[in-house]
Design a protein around this motif. Structure first.
Motif, PDB file in Angstrom:
ATOM      1  N   VAL A   1     -82.820  52.258 165.492  1.00 29.48           N
ATOM      2  CA  VAL A   1     -82.384  53.629 165.195  1.00 29.48           C
ATOM      3  C   VAL A   1     -82.212  54.422 166.494  1.00 29.48           C
ATOM      4  CG1 VAL A   1     -83.328  53.735 162.862  1.00 29.48           C
ATOM      5  CG2 VAL A   1     -84.789  54.322 164.792  1.00 29.48           C
ATOM      6  N   ASN A   2     -81.521  53.807 167.455  1.00 29.34           N
ATOM      7  CA  ASN A   2     -81.285  54.494 168.732  1.00 29.34           C
ATOM      8  C   ASN A   2     -79.856  54.999 168.859  1.00 29.34           C
ATOM      9  OD1 ASN A   2     -80.168  51.953 168.956  1.00 29.34           O
ATOM     10  ND2 ASN A   2     -80.954  51.563 171.017  1.00 29.34           N
ATOM     11  N   GLN A   3     -79.180  55.140 167.710  1.00 29.10           N
ATOM     12  CA  GLN A   3     -77.801  55.609 167.719  1.00 29.10           C
ATOM     13  C   GLN A   3     -77.763  57.126 167.951  1.00 29.10           C
ATOM     14  OE1 GLN A   3     -79.297  54.001 165.237  1.00 29.10           O
ATOM     15  NE2 GLN A   3     -78.389  51.967 165.181  1.00 29.10           N
TER      16      GLN A   3
ATOM     17  N   ALA B   1     -74.375  60.639 164.401  1.00 26.76           N
ATOM     18  CA  ALA B   1     -75.003  60.788 163.086  1.00 26.76           C
ATOM     19  C   ALA B   1     -74.609  59.671 162.125  1.00 26.76           C
ATOM     20  CB  ALA B   1     -74.657  62.152 162.494  1.00 26.76           C
ATOM     21  N   ALA B   2     -73.324  59.272 162.130  1.00 20.83           N
ATOM     22  CA  ALA B   2     -72.868  58.268 161.167  1.00 20.83           C
ATOM     23  C   ALA B   2     -73.547  56.921 161.415  1.00 20.83           C
ATOM     24  CB  ALA B   2     -71.350  58.126 161.243  1.00 20.83           C
ATOM     25  N   SER B   3     -73.643  56.522 162.670  1.00 24.94           N
ATOM     26  CA  SER B   3     -74.280  55.238 162.992  1.00 24.94           C
ATOM     27  C   SER B   3     -75.777  55.267 162.693  1.00 24.94           C
ATOM     28  CB  SER B   3     -74.050  54.892 164.466  1.00 24.94           C
ATOM     29  OG  SER B   3     -72.676  54.727 164.727  1.00 24.94           O
ATOM     30  N   TYR B   4     -76.396  56.414 162.946  1.00 25.55           N
ATOM     31  CA  TYR B   4     -77.819  56.572 162.644  1.00 25.55           C
ATOM     32  C   TYR B   4     -78.048  56.429 161.138  1.00 25.55           C
ATOM     33  CZ  TYR B   4     -82.398  58.829 162.195  1.00 25.55           C
ATOM     34  OH  TYR B   4     -83.703  59.120 161.882  1.00 25.55           O
TER      35      TYR B   4
ATOM     36  N   GLY C   1     -84.501  50.957 171.863  1.00 24.10           N
ATOM     37  CA  GLY C   1     -84.874  51.613 173.108  1.00 24.10           C
ATOM     38  C   GLY C   1     -84.067  52.877 173.350  1.00 24.10           C
ATOM     39  N   VAL C   2     -84.076  53.319 174.578  1.00 26.17           N
ATOM     40  CA  VAL C   2     -83.391  54.555 174.949  1.00 26.17           C
ATOM     41  C   VAL C   2     -81.910  54.440 174.583  1.00 26.17           C
ATOM     42  CG1 VAL C   2     -82.758  56.035 176.886  1.00 26.17           C
ATOM     43  CG2 VAL C   2     -85.035  54.999 176.791  1.00 26.17           C
ATOM     44  N   GLY C   3     -81.364  55.490 173.974  1.00 30.44           N
ATOM     45  CA  GLY C   3     -79.965  55.486 173.573  1.00 30.44           C
ATOM     46  C   GLY C   3     -79.026  55.702 174.744  1.00 30.44           C
TER      47      GLY C   3
ATOM     48  N   ARG D   1     -86.058  60.354 167.310  1.00 26.94           N
ATOM     49  CA  ARG D   1     -85.337  59.544 166.325  1.00 26.94           C
ATOM     50  C   ARG D   1     -86.276  58.561 165.639  1.00 26.94           C
ATOM     51  NH1 ARG D   1     -80.833  60.052 170.152  1.00 26.94           N
ATOM     52  NH2 ARG D   1     -81.655  58.322 171.403  1.00 26.94           N
ATOM     53  N   ILE D   2     -87.149  57.929 166.404  1.00 25.18           N
ATOM     54  CA  ILE D   2     -88.121  57.001 165.819  1.00 25.18           C
ATOM     55  C   ILE D   2     -89.007  57.728 164.814  1.00 25.18           C
ATOM     56  CG2 ILE D   2     -90.189  55.640 166.335  1.00 25.18           C
ATOM     57  CD1 ILE D   2     -88.802  54.779 168.945  1.00 25.18           C
ATOM     58  N   HIS D   3     -89.523  58.871 165.218  1.00 29.67           N
ATOM     59  CA  HIS D   3     -90.377  59.659 164.325  1.00 29.67           C
ATOM     60  C   HIS D   3     -89.639  60.027 163.047  1.00 29.67           C
ATOM     61  CE1 HIS D   3     -91.789  63.487 162.650  1.00 29.67           C
ATOM     62  NE2 HIS D   3     -93.006  63.066 162.967  1.00 29.67           N
TER      63      HIS D   3
END
Length: 278
Positions: free
Chosen positions: A71-73, A76-79, A107-109, A120-122
């Motif tokens: 979930v490092n996108q 918004a659509a990719s996430y 990792g870092v986007g 994003r992870i949270h």
């Protein structure tokens, strides 16, 4: 047959990557290992129904399903697509009887913003937690060594993982400690004790080699610098009763070997740290 009780021992499928899922099930079971951690690409190849049937026929239990979608996108659509993929992965875990999905979150986007990736992870875990809880599957938070922060996961400290579980709840989240990722951390012992026996859903074994030649160069238990008797003593102190998984990424060594040999040596090396003498 092993001289040790292997009841709590599972082999993570990535340890024997040349085997298909049916080959891994048969290869582990014939040497007395009835626990397996399944990887998604092998599950997708074999199919859910065939996997369930084969697991039952071989008297196998599933320690975990590896791994989540990243979930490092930054768009918004990719996430959103990654969130939906993770929902499907949770459903797969429930179908095959895996108690957890191991969450490797990316990792870092491309924005190079570490703190944005922490958010994003949270947020992804917060959104997925109710879905996981309703499916009866835990989100297994596995902190990865900091050298993976740039690509695989920005969740790097066992303290971070415990903090997230405190916030999101033990009903939907659990801890997946891996000695390869955590052995160096001065807080490892303290954070295992903070977690206690019920928060740890599975525990990964492998060794840290000196030198480590590349990021996929983990050692068989006993070949590196990790103090397994000490770590097992910490787990015994908190009363941990869950499974142990051997998970080895080893491009230069174990992945090149005959997998029957790998399983045999895995039993010899891990036996003293997964169960008592029979």
């Amino acid at each position: 047959m092993s001289q040790f009780d292997l009841t709590r021992f599972a082999i993570n499928q990535i340890t024997t990557p040349k085997w298909t899922l049916p080959e891994a099930i048969e290869g582990y079971a014939k040497q007395g290992v009835h626990g397996i951690a399944v990887w998604r690409q092998y599950l997708d190849e074999y199919g859910i129904k065939a996997t369930i049937k084969h697991l039952h026929a071989a008297d196998m239990w599933v320690a975990s399903l590896c791994t989540s979608a990243w979930v490092n996108q930054t768009d918004a659509a990719s996430y959103r697509k990654a969130i939906e993929e993770n929902r499907k992965i949770i459903d797969q875990a429930a179908a095959i009887g895996a108690p957890s999905v191991v969450m490797v979150m990316g990792g870092v986007g491309i924005d190079k913003d570490l703190y944005a990736q922490h958010r994003r992870i949270h947020d992804a875990l917060e959104e997925l937690a109710p879905y996981a809880r309703s499916a009866g599957v835990k989100l297994g938070l596995e902190p990865l060594h900091p050298m993976y922060c740039g690509d695989r996961s920005a969740l790097n400290l066992i303290t971070q993982a415990n903090d997230l579980i405190d916030e999101l709840g033990d009903e939907s989240c659990a801890l997946v400690p891996d000695v390869y990722h955590c052995w160096w951390d001065p807080a490892f012992e303290q954070q295992l004790k903070r977690a206690g026996k019920d928060r740890i859903i599975t525990f990964h074994y492998c060794d840290w080699l000196v030198p480590t030649r590349n990021p996929r160069d983990r050692g068989m238990v006993g070949d590196g610098v990790v103090n397994f008797p000490q770590i097992r003593s910490w787990l015994d102190e908190i009363g941990y009763e869950g499974p142990f998984e051997l998970e080895i990424f080893s491009e230069l060594d174990w992945w090149q070997r005959n997998h029957d040999e790998t399983v045999r040596i895995a039993i010899e090396r891990c036996g003293p740290f997964v169960g008592p003498l029979l």
